[in-house]
Design a protein around this motif. Structure first.
Motif, PDB file in Angstrom:
ATOM      1  N   ALA A 192       0.831  -1.214   0.000  1.00 43.47           N
ATOM      2  CA  ALA A 192       0.000   0.000   0.000  1.00 43.47           C
ATOM      3  C   ALA A 192       0.859   1.254   0.000  1.00 43.47           C
ATOM      4  O   ALA A 192       0.574   2.207  -0.725  1.00 43.47           O
ATOM      5  CB  ALA A 192      -0.941  -0.005   1.204  1.00 43.47           C
ATOM      6  N   LEU A 193       1.916   1.244   0.800  1.00 40.11           N
ATOM      7  CA  LEU A 193       2.787   2.417   0.855  1.00 40.11           C
ATOM      8  C   LEU A 193       3.487   2.639  -0.480  1.00 40.11           C
ATOM      9  O   LEU A 193       3.580   3.773  -0.964  1.00 40.11           O
ATOM     10  CB  LEU A 193       3.806   2.289   1.986  1.00 40.11           C
ATOM     11  N   ARG A 240       3.938   5.944  -5.301  1.00 40.92           N
ATOM     12  CA  ARG A 240       3.990   6.017  -6.768  1.00 40.92           C
ATOM     13  C   ARG A 240       2.997   7.047  -7.293  1.00 40.92           C
ATOM     14  O   ARG A 240       3.303   7.814  -8.210  1.00 40.92           O
ATOM     15  CB  ARG A 240       3.724   4.643  -7.354  1.00 40.92           C
ATOM     16  N   ILE A 241       1.810   7.077  -6.716  1.00 34.83           N
ATOM     17  CA  ILE A 241       0.806   8.073  -7.108  1.00 34.83           C
ATOM     18  C   ILE A 241       1.325   9.474  -6.792  1.00 34.83           C
ATOM     19  O   ILE A 241       1.268  10.379  -7.626  1.00 34.83           O
ATOM     20  CB  ILE A 241      -0.534   7.789  -6.403  1.00 34.83           C
ATOM     21  N   CYS A 242       1.843   9.651  -5.583  1.00 39.65           N
ATOM     22  CA  CYS A 242       2.358  10.967  -5.181  1.00 39.65           C
ATOM     23  C   CYS A 242       3.569  11.375  -6.024  1.00 39.65           C
ATOM     24  O   CYS A 242       3.761  12.562  -6.296  1.00 39.65           O
ATOM     25  CB  CYS A 242       2.694  10.971  -3.693  1.00 39.65           C
ATOM     26  N   SER A 243       4.351  10.412  -6.456  1.00 38.61           N
ATOM     27  CA  SER A 243       5.470  10.698  -7.353  1.00 38.61           C
ATOM     28  C   SER A 243       4.959  11.244  -8.687  1.00 38.61           C
ATOM     29  O   SER A 243       5.553  12.158  -9.258  1.00 38.61           O
ATOM     30  CB  SER A 243       6.289   9.423  -7.570  1.00 38.61           C
ATOM     31  N   GLY A 244       3.857  10.698  -9.183  1.00 44.02           N
ATOM     32  CA  GLY A 244       3.253  11.203 -10.420  1.00 44.02           C
ATOM     33  C   GLY A 244       2.789  12.638 -10.277  1.00 44.02           C
ATOM     34  O   GLY A 244       2.869  13.427 -11.234  1.00 44.02           O
ATOM     35  N   TRP A 245       2.326  12.987  -9.101  1.00 36.36           N
ATOM     36  CA  TRP A 245       1.936  14.379  -8.825  1.00 36.36           C
ATOM     37  C   TRP A 245       3.163  15.242  -8.534  1.00 36.36           C
ATOM     38  O   TRP A 245       3.046  16.450  -8.384  1.00 36.36           O
ATOM     39  CB  TRP A 245       1.013  14.433  -7.614  1.00 36.36           C
TER      40      TRP A 245
END
Length: 169
Positions: free
Chosen positions: A112-113, A118-123
């Protein structure tokens, strides 16, 4: 369009199935409010259920704390849905802002982390305060489904993340 926002706002986004991630989010919220009072800081702390967060909430915040349980080695469905719903409306508009995360897990939490990072890296968010995994030591069906209570040490860890993230704004 500028990524700069006026004021300091920490947005805490949470989803919980058994109470652990909600308790962590509430502890972080209370600690962030307390450090704001202690520092006589006019910033704001907002807390929202994942299903209620809007793109405007994300755009108005200068930092984010995501609190969610791990389910089957990934983020809980409701937290993932939150990211799915918000990803493109705020893409390229929140770059460089700070984030952290609290994952509650029965035994691991790494999946989960990793997914959240990974999502936050995309942002292109900046993990200014290292995320934590609160291991609830649930390894049977009954233990996994049971309501959860954080230990004092876990409550302290959650509070430290909320206070530190707010203080760094």
């Amino acid at each position: 369009m500028s990524n700069e926002i006026t004021g300091k706002t920490l947005l805490i986004v949470w989803h919980s199935r058994t109470g652990a991630a909600e308790a962590a989010a509430m502890q972080a919220y209370e600690a962030a409010l307390a450090i704001g009072r202690e520092l006589d800081d006019p910033g704001d702390v907002c807390i929202r259920r994942a299903c209620e967060v809007t793109p405007d909430d994300m755009l108005a915040a200068s930092a984010y704390l995501f609190c969610a349980p791990e389910n089957l080695a990934s983020l809980s469905g409701q937290m993932k849905e939150c990211f799915d719903r918000l990803y493109y409306p705020v893409l390229h508009r929140i770059e460089g802002r700070h984030f952290s995360a609290i994952i509650t897990a029965g035994s691991d939490g790494e999946g989960a982390l990793r997914q959240l990072r990974r999502i936050c890296s995309g942002w292109r968010l900046n993990e200014r305060v290292p995320a934590i995994i609160l291991n609830m030591r649930s390894d049977t069906e009954a233990a996994i489904l049971a309501p959860k209570t954080l230990s004092e040490a876990q409550r302290q860890q959650a509070g430290e993340i909320g206070a530190t993230l707010f203080a760094l704004l």
